[in-house]
Structure formats: structure tokens, C-alpha cells
Design a protein around this motif. Structure first.
Motif, PDB file in Angstrom:
ATOM      1  N   GLN A 213       0.936  -1.318  -0.042  1.00  0.00           N
ATOM      2  CA  GLN A 213       0.138  -0.046  -0.161  1.00  0.00           C
ATOM      3  C   GLN A 213       0.924   1.298   0.053  1.00  0.00           C
ATOM      4  OE1 GLN A 213      -3.429  -0.196  -0.231  1.00  0.00           O
ATOM      5  NE2 GLN A 213      -2.903  -2.490  -0.395  1.00  0.00           N
ATOM      6  N   GLN A 214       0.205   2.416  -0.383  1.00  0.00           N
ATOM      7  CA  GLN A 214       0.962   3.579  -0.275  1.00  0.00           C
ATOM      8  C   GLN A 214       0.909   4.350   0.874  1.00  0.00           C
ATOM      9  OE1 GLN A 214       2.920   4.546  -3.253  1.00  0.00           O
ATOM     10  NE2 GLN A 214       2.417   2.668  -3.709  1.00  0.00           N
TER      11      GLN A 214
ATOM     12  N   ASP B  15      -0.202   7.638   3.189  1.00  0.00           N
ATOM     13  CA  ASP B  15      -1.359   8.246   2.803  1.00  0.00           C
ATOM     14  C   ASP B  15      -1.761   8.881   3.998  1.00  0.00           C
ATOM     15  OD1 ASP B  15      -3.851   9.839   2.383  1.00  0.00           O
ATOM     16  OD2 ASP B  15      -4.475   8.344   0.788  1.00  0.00           O
TER      17      ASP B  15
END
Length: 201
Positions: free
Chosen positions: A39-40, A42
């Protein structure tokens, strides 16, 4: 029962040894997918500690934990999903009424520092929170006092509520990231899970 995770249907009952004995199932460990943890970062999903789950009688405990941590300046994201009809007004304000998809849960996992696990009484076997902590390289805070018996247990990564004598706030605020040994993490992967069935078959 089946759970769909990352496109794979998984039969329940394998992860709890007592359930396996009771129902004549073959025991295998809880598992996770490497790609799910990709996942990124954020900021919208960032927190110091993250929990999501149905009430299951845990609401009061989670309210108390949330109040204590917020008072200490900890950024909490504790989402308790209602599972009964009657709640008082204070409880209703704490409950999370909006649906949270698992895709969003993955983002919260990626952007938190600690995952919180609150097991039910008499529960044995690992929950998804534990393997998520390993695969996302997060610290784990848990009420499972048996967790120190597992091969992955490391006090640098795990805090046991009700047993640990360290200060919980200090454990959370420690900026050091959790470091889980890759070979042990692999033991809780889908790949290893499949191999175990081959070995036992």
C-alpha cells in the motif's frame, strides 16, 4: 464458513487448535498475502494506533483504551462496528456506523504505527490483526496473553495488555518501527499455508 481475501476463498476453523479438535479439522496456521501489504503512504489514513472490529462485548474496554490514549496525546482510530440493537447515547457516539471496506482497512494498516487486537474470552489461535502486523511491519498491541508462546513473539514488536509492565503510551510513542524476521513472516504467508497442506496430505 468462507472469507474472501485477495481473491481467495479460505475455510475457517484451521487456525484454532481447539476448534480443529472439536470439529475434526486439519490444523493450519493463520496466513496473509504479501501483495495485500503493498500500500501507499497516505496522511488521510495515518494514526498512532488502529483497530476495527465488531462490538462483541468489547465496546466498554475499547472506549476506556481510547479515552486513556487520547488523553495522553495518542492519535487513535478505533472503529467499533455495532452488532446489537440497544446502545445508549454515549455508546452510539463512539460506534462507527459507516461501512469500511477491506481496501480501506489495508490503507489504515499501512499508515498506522500500531495495530490493536482485542481477543474474545477463551479465544485461541491467531486473528488477522496479528498477521497484518507482521506483513505491514507494525507494532502489535494485544490482549492475547498466550501470544508470547508463538515463534514470532518479540517484546520489541508486541505489547500484551494486562501482562506487560511497560508503559503503553511509551511503547506507542517509540518511533522505532517494528522489525519482524522475514523467515518467520514467511511462515504465516499463503505460500507456506499451502505447502503445509501438501506436507500433511
Amino acid at each position: 464458513r468462507l472469507r474472501l481475501l485477495a481473491g481467495v476463498s479460505v475455510p475457517f476453523g484451521f487456525f484454532d487448535k481447539e476448534d480443529c479438535k472439536k470439529h475434526g479439522l486439519q490444523y493450519n496456521h493463520q496466513f496473509y498475502f504479501y501483495q495485500a501489504a503493498e500500500q501507499q503512504q497516505d496522511a488521510a489514513y495515518a494514526s498512532d494506533i488502529f483497530f476495527i472490529g465488531k462490538d462483541k462485548g468489547r465496546l466498554k474496554f475499547l472506549q476506556d483504551v481510547d479515552k486513556k490514549l487520547r488523553k495522553a496525546g495518542i492519535d487513535t482510530k478505533i472503529f467499533v462496528v455495532p452488532d446489537r440493537i440497544a446502545y445508549d447515547e454515549t455508546e452510539k457516539r463512539f460506534l462507527h456506523q459507516e461501512r469500511v471496506s477491506y481496501e480501506e482497512v489495508l490503507k489504515y494498516n499501512k499508515n498506522t504505527r500500531c495495530l490493536l487486537e482485542v481477543v474474545q474470552e477463551y479465544q485461541e489461535g491467531l486473528t488477522m490483526r496479528v498477521v497484518e502486523a507482521m506483513f505491514f511491519a507494525k507494532k502489535l498491541i494485544t490482549t492475547n496473553k498466550l501470544i508470547e508462546n508463538y515463534d514470532f513473539y518479540d517484546p520489541q514488536n508486541v505489547y500484551i495488555i494486562g501482562k506487560d509492565t511497560r508503559d503503553l503510551v511509551t511503547f506507542i510513542q517509540n518511533r522505532a518501527a517494528a522489525v519482524w524476521k522475514p523467515d518467520i513472516v514467511y511462515r504465516y504467508s499463503f505460500e507456506d499455508w499451502l505447502q503445509n497442506f501438501d506436507k500433511q496430505g
